[in-house]
Design an enzyme around this catalytic site. Structure first.
Site, mmCIF file in Angstrom:
data_model
loop_
_atom_site.group_PDB
_atom_site.id
_atom_site.type_symbol
_atom_site.label_atom_id
_atom_site.label_comp_id
_atom_site.label_asym_id
_atom_site.label_seq_id
_atom_site.Cartn_x
_atom_site.Cartn_y
_atom_site.Cartn_z
ATOM 1 N N GLY A 13 27.509 26.158 39.502
ATOM 2 C CA GLY A 13 28.647 26.726 38.773
ATOM 3 C C GLY A 13 29.823 25.763 38.681
ATOM 4 N N LEU A 35 33.418 33.503 47.328
ATOM 5 C CA LEU A 35 33.581 32.556 48.446
ATOM 6 C C LEU A 35 32.768 33.033 49.655
ATOM 7 C CD1 LEU A 35 37.372 31.552 48.195
ATOM 8 C CD2 LEU A 35 35.380 30.422 47.205
ATOM 9 N N THR A 36 31.485 33.272 49.410
ATOM 10 C CA THR A 36 30.573 33.548 50.529
ATOM 11 C C THR A 36 30.336 32.223 51.237
ATOM 12 O OG1 THR A 36 28.657 33.096 49.166
ATOM 13 C CG2 THR A 36 29.391 35.403 49.271
ATOM 14 N N THR A 85 20.811 32.090 46.906
ATOM 15 C CA THR A 85 19.783 31.205 46.352
ATOM 16 C C THR A 85 18.807 30.590 47.358
ATOM 17 O OG1 THR A 85 21.108 29.197 46.573
ATOM 18 C CG2 THR A 85 21.397 30.468 44.538
ATOM 19 N N THR A 125 15.976 30.989 37.511
ATOM 20 C CA THR A 125 15.223 29.900 38.138
ATOM 21 C C THR A 125 13.764 29.932 37.703
ATOM 22 O OG1 THR A 125 14.305 29.228 40.281
ATOM 23 C CG2 THR A 125 15.015 31.493 40.118
ATOM 24 N N ASP A 126 13.122 28.756 37.731
ATOM 25 C CA ASP A 126 11.682 28.712 37.425
ATOM 26 C C ASP A 126 10.864 29.430 38.500
ATOM 27 O OD1 ASP A 126 11.995 26.850 39.471
ATOM 28 O OD2 ASP A 126 10.888 25.243 38.466
ATOM 29 N N GLU A 127 11.485 29.733 39.647
ATOM 30 C CA GLU A 127 10.729 30.368 40.731
ATOM 31 C C GLU A 127 10.298 31.792 40.382
ATOM 32 O OE1 GLU A 127 12.117 29.650 44.698
ATOM 33 O OE2 GLU A 127 13.081 27.797 44.086
ATOM 34 N N TYR A 149 13.719 36.104 47.589
ATOM 35 C CA TYR A 149 14.721 35.478 46.711
ATOM 36 C C TYR A 149 14.250 35.480 45.257
ATOM 37 C CZ TYR A 149 16.533 31.603 43.948
ATOM 38 O OH TYR A 149 17.005 30.851 42.906
ATOM 39 N N ALA A 151 11.957 37.154 43.835
ATOM 40 C CA ALA A 151 11.770 38.512 43.308
ATOM 41 C C ALA A 151 13.112 39.118 42.891
ATOM 42 C CB ALA A 151 11.096 39.394 44.357
ATOM 43 N N LYS A 153 15.675 37.404 41.773
ATOM 44 C CA LYS A 153 16.071 36.749 40.516
ATOM 45 C C LYS A 153 15.268 37.327 39.342
ATOM 46 C CE LYS A 153 18.645 33.835 39.904
ATOM 47 N NZ LYS A 153 20.119 33.917 39.619
ATOM 48 N N ARG A 213 7.706 19.967 43.501
ATOM 49 C CA ARG A 213 8.838 20.631 42.855
ATOM 50 C C ARG A 213 9.199 19.852 41.596
ATOM 51 N NH1 ARG A 213 7.295 23.983 45.449
ATOM 52 N NH2 ARG A 213 8.269 25.303 47.036
ATOM 53 N N ASN A 248 7.159 16.756 47.973
ATOM 54 C CA ASN A 248 8.320 16.703 48.866
ATOM 55 C C ASN A 248 8.388 15.374 49.615
ATOM 56 O OD1 ASN A 248 9.018 19.265 48.078
ATOM 57 N ND2 ASN A 248 8.175 20.285 49.879
ATOM 58 N N ARG A 273 7.617 28.975 55.900
ATOM 59 C CA ARG A 273 7.471 29.908 54.759
ATOM 60 C C ARG A 273 6.057 30.475 54.687
ATOM 61 N NH1 ARG A 273 11.006 26.982 49.929
ATOM 62 N NH2 ARG A 273 12.800 26.561 51.251
HETATM 63 P P1 TYD Z 1 14.412 23.953 48.776
HETATM 64 O O1 TYD Z 1 15.312 22.785 48.560
HETATM 65 O O2 TYD Z 1 14.795 24.957 49.819
HETATM 66 O O3 TYD Z 1 14.206 24.635 47.368
HETATM 67 P P2 TYD Z 1 13.110 25.761 46.868
HETATM 68 O O4 TYD Z 1 12.738 26.577 48.030
HETATM 69 O O5 TYD Z 1 13.926 26.525 45.887
HETATM 70 O O6 TYD Z 1 11.986 24.996 46.243
HETATM 71 O O7 TYD Z 1 12.959 23.409 49.156
HETATM 72 C C1 TYD Z 1 12.317 22.431 48.364
HETATM 73 C C2 TYD Z 1 11.014 22.069 49.042
HETATM 74 O O8 TYD Z 1 11.317 21.392 50.268
HETATM 75 C C3 TYD Z 1 10.180 23.276 49.437
HETATM 76 O O9 TYD Z 1 8.799 22.980 49.213
HETATM 77 C C4 TYD Z 1 10.450 23.463 50.912
HETATM 78 C C5 TYD Z 1 10.729 22.046 51.392
HETATM 79 N N1 TYD Z 1 11.683 21.953 52.519
HETATM 80 C C6 TYD Z 1 11.318 21.265 53.690
HETATM 81 O O10 TYD Z 1 10.202 20.716 53.815
HETATM 82 N N2 TYD Z 1 12.231 21.204 54.717
HETATM 83 C C7 TYD Z 1 13.456 21.793 54.646
HETATM 84 O O11 TYD Z 1 14.230 21.732 55.633
HETATM 85 C C8 TYD Z 1 13.817 22.478 53.421
HETATM 86 C C9 TYD Z 1 15.172 23.141 53.294
HETATM 87 C C10 TYD Z 1 12.900 22.528 52.393
#
Ligand code: TYD
Length: 342
Positions: A13, A35-36, A85, A125-127, A149, A151, A153, A213, A248, A273
């Site tokens: 933003g 301002l969260t 987000t 988002t594309d997610e 998250y 879901a 969006k 990504r 990554n 995750r």
């Molecule tokens: P992130 O930047 O949180 O964005 P999103 O979840 O929206 O894709 O994460 C990008 C990628 O990086 C995701 O595959 C998770 C990975 N990641 C790590 O490996 N270590 C971390 O500490 C974080 C925050 C993300």
């Protein structure tokens, strides 16, 4: 145009506000931001003295403040960036995500209709499409979000669709890729890792780091949103992507090289995750490019610029990493040893 930019003290933003102030001298901006934890006045300090820029503190779920700003500031259009987000935070507790990302969007849609605004642009988002193993998502792809998250969006996007179909509300949705650049709260892959590496702290790569990504620089994302706002058609969705697909680990290695740090700072950790970790994001931005938008620099150039920004702007991110809220999240999510024995 007089724009109400909700979430304008956050990452995308605030950079959108910079884009508008620079490219549209006739426009004015009213920011509404709660301002969260992720928004801050330090993020918009450079714009505070511009007579075309105003700041209001408040929540988008509060129709009274939304109505008041629209009337007093003679708003023509809303651009909504206000959102929770962070996927990892949504795995701990998604309550705030539903409030901002669903109820908040509903309040803005109702206000757009009631005040007969020219436009509302909702930033998504594309997610919302979920993960794709081959090929790329288009705007017609089904919504298959996999985290609380994404879901939330998707639910906001569907409210936009429903208000367009039911009432003809002139709303446009954009869906952006993974965004990086200046002023990103240091909890996402690139901003978090830059801050840690600068302190010679280990960086937690989830699993093998083989997830893919699609990355886009925040100023390209901002110009994409602006193109959709001014050139797009109501009721339409536009993907804002730059086709920069990277694993990554490829991104992490560029960060290490740019900062001159050793590979020994990489720490692979069990994936927090688990089942919710999308393997790959990829989308086509042909529809937006058809409106004349194109990204500016290569991924490697923009990533290098971004690393330099974090090096040069420690004054911005250091106070954030020293806050109790930040340290509590990092410790509770990654375990108390992060930084010491990671
Ligand atoms: P992130 O930047 O949180 O964005 P999103 O979840 O929206 O894709 O994460 C990008 C990628 O990086 C995701 O595959 C998770 C990975 N990641 C790590 O490996 N270590 C971390 O500490 C974080 C925050 C993300």
């Amino acid at each position: 145009m007089n724009l109400l930019v909700t979430g304008g003290a956050g990452f995308i933003g605030s950079n959108y506000c910079r884009h508008v102030l620079q490219h549209h001298p006739e426009d004015s901006i009213s920011v509404l931001d709660a301002l969260t934890y992720a928004g801050s006045l330090s993020t918009i300090r450079d714009m505070e003295t511009d007579p075309r820029f105003r700041f209001h503190q408040g929540r988008i779920e509060d129709p009274k403040i939304v109505d008041r700003i629209i009337q007093e500031d003679k708003i023509d259009a809303i651009v909504n960036f206000a959102a929770e987000t962070h996927n990892d935070r949504s795995l701990i507790d998604a309550g705030d995500f539903l409030t901002s990302n669903v109820i908040g969007v509903h309040v803005l849609l109702v206000a757009t209709r009631r005040h007969k605004l020219q436009r509302m642009l909702h930033v998504s988002t594309d997610e919302v499409y979920g993960s794709i193993s081959s090929g790329e998502f288009t705007e017609e792809s089904p919504l298959m979000p996999n985290t609380p998250y994404s879901a939330s969006k998707a639910a906001g996007d569907l409210q936009c669709r429903a208000h367009f179909v039911s009432f003809g509300t002139p709303v446009i949705v954009t869906r952006g890729g993974n965004t990086y650049g200046p002023y990103q709260y240091p909890e996402k892959l690139i901003s978090f890792f830059c801050a840690r590496l600068m302190d010679n702290k280990k960086v937690p790569v989830y699993g093998e780091g083989s997830q893919v990504r699609e990355w886009i620089h925040v100023m390209d994302h901002a110009s994409g949103i602006d193109t959709a706002l001014r050139m797009g058609s109501p009721g339409q969705v536009y993907n804002v992507g730059d086709s920069n697909e990277r694993r990554n680990m490829e991104v992490v290695e560029i960060l290490l090289d740019e900062l001159g740090k050793s590979r020994e700072l990489i720490k692979h950790i069990p994936d927090p995750r688990e089942g919710a970790h999308d393997t790959r994001y990829s989308m086509s931005a042909d529809k937006l490019q058809g409106l004349g938008w194109k990204p500016s620099k290569t991924f490697e150039e923009s990533l290098r610029d971004t690393v330099r920004w974090y090096v040069d702007n420690e004054r911005w991110w250091r106070p954030i990493t020293q806050r109790l809220e930040y340290q509590t999240f990092v410790k509770s999510f990654y375990g108390p040893g992060l930084g010491e024995d990671l």
